[in-house]
Design a protein around this motif. Sequence first.
Motif, PDB file in Angstrom:
ATOM      1  N   GLN A 292       1.141  -0.994  -0.004  1.00 17.02           N
ATOM      2  CA  GLN A 292      -0.055   0.183  -0.151  1.00 17.02           C
ATOM      3  C   GLN A 292       0.907   1.340  -0.150  1.00 17.02           C
ATOM      4  O   GLN A 292       1.658   1.386   0.836  1.00 17.02           O
ATOM      5  CB  GLN A 292      -0.980   0.095   0.971  1.00 17.02           C
ATOM      6  CG  GLN A 292      -1.888  -1.325   1.190  1.00 17.02           C
ATOM      7  CD  GLN A 292      -3.176  -1.041   2.462  1.00 17.02           C
ATOM      8  OE1 GLN A 292      -3.653  -0.129   2.340  1.00 17.02           O
ATOM      9  NE2 GLN A 292      -2.824  -1.990   3.226  1.00 17.02           N
ATOM     10  N   LEU A 293       0.684   1.999  -1.017  1.00 17.89           N
ATOM     11  CA  LEU A 293       1.644   3.165  -1.351  1.00 17.89           C
ATOM     12  C   LEU A 293       0.796   4.636  -1.675  1.00 17.89           C
ATOM     13  O   LEU A 293      -0.190   4.294  -2.419  1.00 17.89           O
ATOM     14  CB  LEU A 293       2.593   3.024  -2.485  1.00 17.89           C
ATOM     15  CG  LEU A 293       3.477   3.993  -2.892  1.00 17.89           C
ATOM     16  CD1 LEU A 293       4.488   3.878  -1.605  1.00 17.89           C
ATOM     17  CD2 LEU A 293       4.314   3.565  -4.148  1.00 17.89           C
ATOM     18  N   PRO A 294       0.787   5.445  -1.158  1.00 21.04           N
ATOM     19  CA  PRO A 294       0.306   6.639  -1.443  1.00 21.04           C
ATOM     20  C   PRO A 294       0.526   7.261  -2.658  1.00 21.04           C
ATOM     21  O   PRO A 294       1.457   7.196  -3.275  1.00 21.04           O
ATOM     22  CB  PRO A 294       0.604   7.876  -0.462  1.00 21.04           C
ATOM     23  CG  PRO A 294       1.494   7.225   0.843  1.00 21.04           C
ATOM     24  CD  PRO A 294       1.851   5.700   0.350  1.00 21.04           C
ATOM     25  N   ARG A 295      -0.445   7.678  -3.413  1.00 21.28           N
ATOM     26  CA  ARG A 295      -0.419   8.575  -4.630  1.00 21.28           C
ATOM     27  C   ARG A 295      -0.043   9.761  -4.159  1.00 21.28           C
ATOM     28  O   ARG A 295      -0.913  10.449  -3.520  1.00 21.28           O
ATOM     29  CB  ARG A 295      -1.758   8.348  -5.596  1.00 21.28           C
ATOM     30  CG  ARG A 295      -1.653   8.705  -6.771  1.00 21.28           C
ATOM     31  CD  ARG A 295      -3.047   8.547  -7.575  1.00 21.28           C
ATOM     32  NE  ARG A 295      -4.187   9.154  -7.000  1.00 21.28           N
ATOM     33  CZ  ARG A 295      -5.503   8.991  -7.264  1.00 21.28           C
ATOM     34  NH1 ARG A 295      -5.609   8.013  -8.127  1.00 21.28           N
ATOM     35  NH2 ARG A 295      -6.404   9.433  -6.889  1.00 21.28           N
ATOM     36  N   ILE A 343       7.760  15.971  -8.059  1.00 19.88           N
ATOM     37  CA  ILE A 343       7.462  14.445  -8.256  1.00 19.88           C
ATOM     38  C   ILE A 343       6.168  14.073  -8.183  1.00 19.88           C
ATOM     39  O   ILE A 343       5.155  14.776  -7.566  1.00 19.88           O
ATOM     40  CB  ILE A 343       8.348  13.739  -6.992  1.00 19.88           C
ATOM     41  CG1 ILE A 343       8.145  12.235  -6.881  1.00 19.88           C
ATOM     42  CG2 ILE A 343       7.629  13.998  -5.781  1.00 19.88           C
ATOM     43  CD1 ILE A 343       8.876  11.682  -5.896  1.00 19.88           C
ATOM     44  N   ASP A 344       5.827  13.133  -9.018  1.00 23.29           N
ATOM     45  CA  ASP A 344       4.315  12.649  -9.416  1.00 23.29           C
ATOM     46  C   ASP A 344       4.124  11.310  -9.181  1.00 23.29           C
ATOM     47  O   ASP A 344       4.903  10.469 -10.018  1.00 23.29           O
ATOM     48  CB  ASP A 344       3.847  13.231 -10.357  1.00 23.29           C
ATOM     49  CG  ASP A 344       2.397  13.318 -10.640  1.00 23.29           C
ATOM     50  OD1 ASP A 344       1.721  12.537 -10.064  1.00 23.29           O
ATOM     51  OD2 ASP A 344       1.992  14.222 -11.823  1.00 23.29           O
ATOM     52  N   VAL A 345       3.557  10.771  -8.330  1.00 25.51           N
ATOM     53  CA  VAL A 345       3.546   8.955  -8.064  1.00 25.51           C
ATOM     54  C   VAL A 345       2.233   8.884  -8.268  1.00 25.51           C
ATOM     55  O   VAL A 345       1.295   9.117  -7.563  1.00 25.51           O
ATOM     56  CB  VAL A 345       3.982   8.902  -6.812  1.00 25.51           C
ATOM     57  CG1 VAL A 345       4.053   7.302  -6.530  1.00 25.51           C
ATOM     58  CG2 VAL A 345       5.288   9.329  -6.362  1.00 25.51           C
ATOM     59  N   THR A 346       1.905   8.058  -9.367  1.00 30.67           N
ATOM     60  CA  THR A 346       0.492   7.436  -9.583  1.00 30.67           C
ATOM     61  C   THR A 346       0.522   5.682  -9.832  1.00 30.67           C
ATOM     62  O   THR A 346       1.621   5.531  -9.624  1.00 30.67           O
ATOM     63  CB  THR A 346      -0.112   8.242 -11.005  1.00 30.67           C
ATOM     64  OG1 THR A 346       0.805   7.624 -12.186  1.00 30.67           O
ATOM     65  CG2 THR A 346       0.013   9.645 -10.870  1.00 30.67           C
ATOM     66  N   GLU A 347      -0.821   5.344  -9.962  1.00 31.12           N
ATOM     67  CA  GLU A 347      -0.856   3.883 -10.244  1.00 31.12           C
ATOM     68  C   GLU A 347       0.031   3.424 -11.205  1.00 31.12           C
ATOM     69  O   GLU A 347       0.516   2.530 -11.340  1.00 31.12           O
ATOM     70  CB  GLU A 347      -2.300   3.683 -10.404  1.00 31.12           C
ATOM     71  CG  GLU A 347      -3.277   3.690  -9.240  1.00 31.12           C
ATOM     72  CD  GLU A 347      -3.685   5.036  -8.974  1.00 31.12           C
ATOM     73  OE1 GLU A 347      -4.309   5.437  -8.185  1.00 31.12           O
ATOM     74  OE2 GLU A 347      -3.300   6.016  -9.691  1.00 31.12           O
TER      75      GLU A 347
END
Length: 399
Positions: A292-295, A343-347
Motif C-alpha cells: 500500500q503506497l500513497p499516490r 515528483i508525481d507518483v501514480t498507479e
Amino acid sequence: MYRLSIGVLFVIITTCFCDVDFSDRARNFSIELIHFTQLETNGHVVISPLGIWTLMTGVALGATRDSYKQLIRAFILPRNKDELIEGYKKLTNTVLTSRTKGVSLTSKNYVFLDNDFMVYPQFRHIVQEDFGAIVKVFDFDNPNAAAKKANSYIKKFGSGVVANVLKSEDFAESRMLITNVISFKGLWSSPFNKSETRRQPFYNEDMEKIGEVNMMYQVAPFPFSNYADIKAYILELPYGNDNKYSMLVILPHIHVKLADVYQNFAKVTLKDLQQKLVDDIDIWDLSDVEVQLPRFKISTNVVLNKPLNNMGVFDIFEPDLASFEKVTSEDIFVSAVIHKADIDVTESGTVASGSTIASIQDRTLPPKFTANRPFLYFIIERTTTTVIFGGVYSQPTVY
C-alpha cells in the motif's frame, strides 16, 4: 564586486502513460544531502542528488584553493582533474544510457554567460567538451530577454517538456548561470490498479493521525526485507522491463523515527540494502508482498546554501573567500545554489515515490508493506546504486 549565481533546476515528471567504481562518489553523499535538505523543508522533500552532484562537479572544475578542497571533500571527488572528468563521463554515461522500455531519463547541463563576462578558454572548453554543457552568451542587463532565450535553449536541447526553468530575476544580479535540468519518467513494471485505490489515514512518527491519502494497493512479487541494522523495512519497486531502474522505499519500524534511520546509514550503505534484498530472495525466493503506497505529488524549491554549509562547503558562498581562478580573472562567488524539483507518483508510474509502514508476518503469508507514516524513497540506477531522485514523504495530502 560581481556575483556568480549558480542556478539549479531539477524536474521530475511522471506520465500516465556497471560496475563503475566512480559511482561510490556520486551515491555516498546522497543520503547526507537529503537529510540536511529535509531539515530546510519541514521533512517533506524531493531532490535529485545526481543532478546536484552533476552541477557541483562542474563548479569544482573552476574552483581553486579552499573552495576546491571543500567541494572535493563534500562531494567525494578525486583531486586529479583528469580522473574527475573521466570518472564523471563513465558514470553519467552508465546511469543516463537507457534502453529500458517504459523509462525515459534525460539530463543536460547549461552555462549562460553575460556578454561582458570573460571566462578563460580552457574552462569553457572543459564545460563544453568534458561536461557536455550547452554554453550561450546573453545580455544580462536585459533579464527578461535573457530568461526567454535561456528557456528556449533548455526546451530545445532538453526533454522538450520542461518550460520556464529560469526567471528574469535569476539573471538580474548574475554574471554566469550554471544549470542542470534532469527529467525522469518511469512506468512501474507492475502497475497498481486504480480501482484498488482507497482513501486511508496517514500517521506521524508517533502514530497519531495527521491526514489522509489516496492509498494505492497491489499484491505482487517484489524484493522485500526487514533490515534490523537500520531499524526499517525495505521494498524495491522496479520500473520498465529490464530491472535497470527501481525505487527503494524505506519504512522505519514502529516507534523508530526517520532521524534514527539516517543515523544508521552511517554504518550501512545503499549497496548493503541492495545486498540484503538479494540475500533474502536467496532464502525466501521472490514472493508476494501486499503493498500500500500513497499516490502523491511533491514540489520542492529550496536554496541549498545551508545544507551545503552543513556538508562543509563554505568558501564558495563568501565574496572574500571564494576562489574561482580557473574560471575568470574577476572576483566572483556563488550567491546561491537553487534546487527545484517535482515528483508525481501514480498507479501507472512515478518519478520518485515512497512510503511505508510495514508489518511483517510469517513468510508463509504475504508480508504487508503499508505506507501510512513518514518514509524515505530513492529512485536508483541499480548497477551503480546511483541515486537519481530521493526524498521524504511526511505531510499527507489527498492527491
